[in-house]
Design an enzyme around this catalytic site. Sequence first.
Site, PDB file in Angstrom:
ATOM      1  N   ASP A   1       0.874  -1.180   0.000  1.00 55.26           N
ATOM      2  CA  ASP A   1       0.000   0.000   0.000  1.00 55.26           C
ATOM      3  C   ASP A   1       0.910   1.228   0.000  1.00 55.26           C
ATOM      4  O   ASP A   1       2.137   1.122  -0.183  1.00 55.26           O
ATOM      5  CB  ASP A   1      -1.006  -0.043   1.158  1.00 55.26           C
ATOM      6  CG  ASP A   1      -0.399   0.257   2.519  1.00 55.26           C
ATOM      7  OD1 ASP A   1       0.840   0.452   2.612  1.00 55.26           O
ATOM      8  OD2 ASP A   1      -1.158   0.287   3.508  1.00 55.26           O
TER       9      ASP A   1
ATOM     10  N   CYS B   1       3.254  -2.820   4.028  1.00 52.35           N
ATOM     11  CA  CYS B   1       2.382  -1.685   4.367  1.00 52.35           C
ATOM     12  C   CYS B   1       3.159  -0.827   5.360  1.00 52.35           C
ATOM     13  O   CYS B   1       4.382  -0.950   5.453  1.00 52.35           O
ATOM     14  CB  CYS B   1       1.030  -2.159   4.904  1.00 52.35           C
ATOM     15  SG  CYS B   1       1.077  -3.087   6.448  1.00 52.35           S
TER      16      CYS B   1
ATOM     17  N   THR C   1       3.137  -0.804   8.707  1.00 50.06           N
ATOM     18  CA  THR C   1       3.672  -1.581   9.839  1.00 50.06           C
ATOM     19  C   THR C   1       3.961  -3.046   9.493  1.00 50.06           C
ATOM     20  O   THR C   1       4.656  -3.732  10.250  1.00 50.06           O
ATOM     21  CB  THR C   1       2.642  -1.618  10.986  1.00 50.06           C
ATOM     22  OG1 THR C   1       1.433  -2.210  10.468  1.00 50.06           O
ATOM     23  CG2 THR C   1       2.344  -0.229  11.516  1.00 50.06           C
ATOM     24  N   GLY C   2       3.368  -3.540   8.431  1.00 54.12           N
ATOM     25  CA  GLY C   2       3.413  -4.979   8.118  1.00 54.12           C
ATOM     26  C   GLY C   2       2.279  -5.728   8.802  1.00 54.12           C
ATOM     27  O   GLY C   2       1.974  -6.862   8.443  1.00 54.12           O
TER      28      GLY C   2
ATOM     29  N   HIS D   1      10.646 -22.903  10.809  1.00 48.23           N
ATOM     30  CA  HIS D   1       9.707 -23.560  11.728  1.00 48.23           C
ATOM     31  C   HIS D   1       8.240 -23.429  11.340  1.00 48.23           C
ATOM     32  O   HIS D   1       7.443 -24.289  11.684  1.00 48.23           O
ATOM     33  CB  HIS D   1       9.890 -22.999  13.154  1.00 48.23           C
ATOM     34  CG  HIS D   1      11.157 -23.471  13.807  1.00 48.23           C
ATOM     35  ND1 HIS D   1      11.463 -23.201  15.125  1.00 48.23           N
ATOM     36  CD2 HIS D   1      12.203 -24.191  13.328  1.00 48.23           C
ATOM     37  CE1 HIS D   1      12.632 -23.743  15.427  1.00 48.23           C
ATOM     38  NE2 HIS D   1      13.120 -24.335  14.355  1.00 48.23           N
TER      39      HIS D   1
ATOM     40  N   HIS E   1       8.288 -29.892  13.143  1.00 45.81           N
ATOM     41  CA  HIS E   1       7.521 -28.680  12.822  1.00 45.81           C
ATOM     42  C   HIS E   1       6.390 -28.956  11.837  1.00 45.81           C
ATOM     43  O   HIS E   1       5.440 -28.184  11.754  1.00 45.81           O
ATOM     44  CB  HIS E   1       8.454 -27.606  12.269  1.00 45.81           C
ATOM     45  CG  HIS E   1       9.551 -27.258  13.217  1.00 45.81           C
ATOM     46  ND1 HIS E   1       9.318 -26.619  14.413  1.00 45.81           N
ATOM     47  CD2 HIS E   1      10.879 -27.527  13.183  1.00 45.81           C
ATOM     48  CE1 HIS E   1      10.453 -26.482  15.063  1.00 45.81           C
ATOM     49  NE2 HIS E   1      11.415 -27.034  14.337  1.00 45.81           N
TER      50      HIS E   1
HETATM   51  C1  RB5 Z   1      -1.884   3.077   6.108  1.00 42.55           C
HETATM   52  O1  RB5 Z   1      -1.833   4.397   6.560  1.00 42.55           O
HETATM   53  C2  RB5 Z   1      -1.498   2.122   7.221  1.00 42.55           C
HETATM   54  O2  RB5 Z   1      -2.549   2.026   8.123  1.00 42.55           O
HETATM   55  C3  RB5 Z   1      -1.134   0.781   6.655  1.00 42.55           C
HETATM   56  O3  RB5 Z   1      -0.070   0.936   5.766  1.00 42.55           O
HETATM   57  C4  RB5 Z   1      -0.687  -0.285   7.619  1.00 42.55           C
HETATM   58  O4  RB5 Z   1       0.301   0.187   8.472  1.00 42.55           O
HETATM   59  C5  RB5 Z   1      -1.726  -1.007   8.331  1.00 42.55           C
HETATM   60  O5  RB5 Z   1      -1.465  -1.938   9.089  1.00 42.55           O
END
Ligand code: RB5
Length: 146
Positions: free
Chosen positions: A8, A65, A67-68, A98, A133
Amino acid sequence: MKIAIGCDHGGLEHKNAIVAHLKERGFEVKDSGICENHSVDYPDIAVKVCADITSGECERGILVCGTGIGMSLAANKVKGIRAAAVSEHFSAKYTRLHNDSNVLCLGGRVIGIGTALELVDLFVDTEFEGGRHENRVNKVMAIEND
Ligand code: RB5
Protein backbone atom coordinates in the site's frame (compact mmCIF):
# COMPACT_ATOMS: atom_id res chain seq x y z
CA MET A 1 11.12 -19.33 -7.64
CA LYS A 2 8.36 -16.91 -8.63
CA ILE A 3 7.48 -14.35 -5.98
CA ALA A 4 4.28 -12.32 -5.68
CA ILE A 5 4.59 -8.85 -4.19
CA GLY A 6 2.36 -5.93 -3.31
CA CYS A 7 2.18 -2.87 -1.10
CA ASP A 8 0.00 0.00 0.00
CA HIS A 9 1.08 3.64 0.21
CA GLY A 10 3.00 2.90 3.43
CA GLY A 11 5.36 0.54 1.64
CA LEU A 12 5.84 1.76 -1.92
CA GLU A 13 9.50 2.71 -1.73
CA HIS A 14 10.41 -0.52 0.02
CA LYS A 15 8.36 -2.61 -2.41
CA ASN A 16 10.05 -1.05 -5.44
CA ALA A 17 13.49 -1.67 -3.91
CA ILE A 18 12.56 -5.28 -3.14
CA VAL A 19 11.31 -5.89 -6.70
CA ALA A 20 14.56 -4.52 -8.14
CA HIS A 21 16.62 -6.57 -5.68
CA LEU A 22 14.80 -9.84 -6.39
CA LYS A 23 15.03 -9.34 -10.16
CA GLU A 24 18.73 -8.61 -9.84
CA ARG A 25 19.05 -11.90 -7.97
CA GLY A 26 17.31 -13.72 -10.82
CA PHE A 27 13.87 -14.27 -9.30
CA GLU A 28 10.70 -13.92 -11.32
CA VAL A 29 8.46 -11.32 -9.65
CA LYS A 30 4.74 -10.66 -10.07
CA ASP A 31 4.09 -7.11 -8.89
CA SER A 32 0.47 -6.38 -7.95
CA GLY A 33 1.25 -2.76 -7.15
CA ILE A 34 0.68 -0.16 -6.11
CA CYS A 35 3.14 1.48 -8.49
CA GLU A 36 2.30 5.13 -7.90
CA ASN A 37 1.92 6.87 -4.59
CA HIS A 38 -1.80 7.00 -3.86
CA SER A 39 -3.83 5.81 -0.92
CA VAL A 40 -5.22 2.27 -1.11
CA ASP A 41 -6.73 -0.20 1.32
CA TYR A 42 -4.13 -2.83 2.24
CA PRO A 43 -6.59 -5.79 2.32
CA ASP A 44 -7.26 -5.31 -1.41
CA ILE A 45 -3.58 -5.76 -2.20
CA ALA A 46 -3.13 -8.62 0.28
CA VAL A 47 -5.96 -10.56 -1.36
CA LYS A 48 -4.39 -10.18 -4.83
CA VAL A 49 -0.94 -11.35 -3.72
CA CYS A 50 -2.36 -14.26 -1.71
CA ALA A 51 -4.42 -15.38 -4.70
CA ASP A 52 -1.20 -15.65 -6.71
CA ILE A 53 0.08 -18.08 -4.09
CA THR A 54 -3.03 -20.17 -3.52
CA SER A 55 -3.47 -20.54 -7.31
CA GLY A 56 0.02 -22.02 -7.47
CA GLU A 57 1.34 -19.30 -9.79
CA CYS A 58 3.80 -18.01 -7.19
CA GLU A 59 5.57 -19.92 -4.45
CA ARG A 60 5.97 -17.11 -1.93
CA GLY A 61 4.69 -13.60 -1.38
CA ILE A 62 5.88 -10.34 0.09
CA LEU A 63 3.54 -7.62 1.35
CA VAL A 64 4.59 -4.18 2.54
CA CYS A 65 2.38 -1.68 4.37
CA GLY A 66 3.20 0.91 7.02
CA THR A 67 3.67 -1.58 9.84
CA GLY A 68 3.41 -4.98 8.12
CA ILE A 69 0.64 -5.79 10.57
CA GLY A 70 -2.44 -4.88 8.51
CA MET A 71 -1.13 -6.89 5.58
CA SER A 72 -0.43 -9.90 7.81
CA LEU A 73 -3.89 -9.75 9.39
CA ALA A 74 -5.55 -9.69 5.97
CA ALA A 75 -3.27 -12.34 4.43
CA ASN A 76 -3.82 -14.78 7.30
CA LYS A 77 -7.56 -14.74 6.59
CA VAL A 78 -6.88 -16.38 3.23
CA LYS A 79 -7.03 -20.16 3.26
CA GLY A 80 -3.61 -21.67 2.61
CA ILE A 81 -1.67 -18.58 3.67
CA ARG A 82 0.83 -18.45 6.51
CA ALA A 83 1.89 -14.81 6.76
CA ALA A 84 4.45 -13.42 9.19
CA ALA A 85 4.99 -9.76 10.05
CA VAL A 86 8.70 -9.49 10.65
CA SER A 87 11.12 -6.69 11.47
CA GLU A 88 14.33 -8.49 12.43
CA HIS A 89 16.60 -11.19 11.06
CA PHE A 90 16.01 -14.04 13.52
CA SER A 91 12.26 -14.08 12.90
CA ALA A 92 12.69 -13.80 9.12
CA LYS A 93 14.79 -16.96 9.18
CA TYR A 94 12.80 -18.95 11.73
CA THR A 95 9.40 -18.22 10.25
CA ARG A 96 10.65 -20.16 7.24
CA LEU A 97 12.47 -22.88 9.20
CA HIS A 98 9.71 -23.56 11.73
CA ASN A 99 6.45 -22.09 10.37
CA ASP A 100 6.93 -22.66 6.62
CA SER A 101 5.54 -19.15 6.14
CA ASN A 102 4.63 -18.40 2.56
CA VAL A 103 4.10 -14.65 2.93
CA LEU A 104 6.52 -12.15 4.47
CA CYS A 105 4.97 -8.88 5.69
CA LEU A 106 7.19 -5.86 6.23
CA GLY A 107 6.60 -2.38 7.62
CA GLY A 108 7.84 0.45 5.44
CA ARG A 109 7.54 2.79 8.41
CA VAL A 110 9.25 0.37 10.77
CA ILE A 111 12.45 -0.76 9.05
CA GLY A 112 14.84 0.79 6.54
CA ILE A 113 15.21 -0.48 2.99
CA GLY A 114 18.58 -2.11 3.71
CA THR A 115 17.11 -4.20 6.52
CA ALA A 116 14.07 -5.03 4.37
CA LEU A 117 16.30 -6.46 1.63
CA GLU A 118 18.21 -8.58 4.16
CA LEU A 119 14.96 -9.94 5.60
CA VAL A 120 13.71 -10.72 2.09
CA ASP A 121 16.93 -12.63 1.35
CA LEU A 122 16.51 -14.72 4.50
CA PHE A 123 12.87 -15.38 3.61
CA VAL A 124 13.56 -16.57 0.05
CA ASP A 125 16.79 -18.44 0.85
CA THR A 126 15.64 -20.44 3.89
CA GLU A 127 13.84 -23.77 3.49
CA PHE A 128 11.32 -25.28 5.89
CA GLU A 129 12.98 -27.64 8.36
CA GLY A 130 10.03 -30.09 8.45
CA GLY A 131 10.37 -32.87 11.04
CA ARG A 132 8.69 -31.98 14.32
CA HIS A 133 7.52 -28.68 12.82
CA GLU A 134 5.49 -30.37 10.10
CA ASN A 135 2.81 -31.62 12.49
CA ARG A 136 2.61 -28.20 14.16
CA VAL A 137 2.16 -26.40 10.86
CA ASN A 138 -0.49 -28.96 9.89
CA LYS A 139 -2.32 -28.20 13.14
CA VAL A 140 -2.22 -24.48 12.36
CA MET A 141 -3.66 -25.12 8.91
CA ALA A 142 -6.36 -27.42 10.30
CA ILE A 143 -7.77 -24.46 12.24
CA GLU A 144 -8.97 -23.09 8.89
CA ASN A 145 -11.32 -26.04 8.56
CA ASP A 146 -12.86 -25.79 12.03
C1 RB5 B 1 -1.88 3.08 6.11
O1 RB5 B 1 -1.83 4.40 6.56
C2 RB5 B 1 -1.50 2.12 7.22
O2 RB5 B 1 -2.55 2.03 8.12
C3 RB5 B 1 -1.13 0.78 6.66
O3 RB5 B 1 -0.07 0.94 5.77
C4 RB5 B 1 -0.69 -0.28 7.62
O4 RB5 B 1 0.30 0.19 8.47
C5 RB5 B 1 -1.73 -1.01 8.33
O5 RB5 B 1 -1.47 -1.94 9.09
